[in-house]
Write a protein that holds these residues in place. Structure first.
Motif, mmCIF file in Angstrom:
data_model
loop_
_atom_site.group_PDB
_atom_site.id
_atom_site.type_symbol
_atom_site.label_atom_id
_atom_site.label_comp_id
_atom_site.label_asym_id
_atom_site.label_seq_id
_atom_site.Cartn_x
_atom_site.Cartn_y
_atom_site.Cartn_z
ATOM 1 N N ALA A 32 0.766 -1.103 0.103
ATOM 2 C CA ALA A 32 -0.090 0.043 -0.012
ATOM 3 C C ALA A 32 0.975 1.176 -0.007
ATOM 4 C CB ALA A 32 -0.999 0.092 1.188
ATOM 5 N N ILE A 35 2.285 1.810 -3.544
ATOM 6 C CA ILE A 35 1.234 2.302 -4.696
ATOM 7 C C ILE A 35 1.009 3.760 -4.151
ATOM 8 C CG2 ILE A 35 -1.121 1.995 -4.946
ATOM 9 C CD1 ILE A 35 -0.951 -1.085 -4.579
ATOM 10 N N SER A 36 0.803 4.201 -2.888
ATOM 11 C CA SER A 36 0.676 5.373 -2.542
ATOM 12 C C SER A 36 1.787 6.243 -3.118
ATOM 13 C CB SER A 36 0.484 5.724 -1.196
ATOM 14 O OG SER A 36 -0.549 5.298 -0.598
ATOM 15 N N ASP A 63 -6.369 7.417 -4.786
ATOM 16 C CA ASP A 63 -6.310 7.083 -3.387
ATOM 17 C C ASP A 63 -7.524 6.424 -2.588
ATOM 18 O OD1 ASP A 63 -3.706 7.914 -2.743
ATOM 19 O OD2 ASP A 63 -4.040 9.820 -2.199
ATOM 20 N N LEU A 66 -7.267 2.902 -3.854
ATOM 21 C CA LEU A 66 -6.424 1.968 -3.173
ATOM 22 C C LEU A 66 -7.092 1.765 -1.582
ATOM 23 C CD1 LEU A 66 -3.694 0.727 -2.488
ATOM 24 C CD2 LEU A 66 -3.070 3.286 -1.639
ATOM 25 N N VAL A 75 -5.448 -6.096 -2.002
ATOM 26 C CA VAL A 75 -3.845 -5.397 -2.094
ATOM 27 C C VAL A 75 -3.449 -6.308 -0.882
ATOM 28 C CG1 VAL A 75 -2.441 -3.680 -1.810
ATOM 29 C CG2 VAL A 75 -4.565 -3.399 -3.078
#
Length: 75
Positions: A32, A35-36, A63, A66, A75
């Protein structure tokens, strides 16, 4: 000396399961985070072509997606 023993070390299944669960949670957290950071870098790159407003909108949408994927366990 380290590793000089000849017998196998007995480890309970509960300890192994606890370690595996902790490792799984850590890898989800790291994924995570990666990905951010990628979303943030893409926003910085997109602002040259799209402008700050639209690139911020895309980052916020990313976001939200996500967070939803994290909540659903994807995820």
């Amino acid at each position: 000396m380290a590793g000089a023993h000849s017998g196998a070390v007995a480890v309970s299944d509960a300890v192994v399961k606890e370690h595996a669960d902790g490792w799984h949670a850590f890898t989800r957290f790291v994924k995570a985070g990666i990905i951010s950071v990628v979303l943030l870098l893409l926003m910085f790159l997109a602002h040259f072509a799209l402008g700050w407003g639209f690139s911020m909108f895309l980052m916020i949408v990313g976001d939200i997606i996500l967070v939803l994927a994290l909540l659903l366990g994807k995820v």
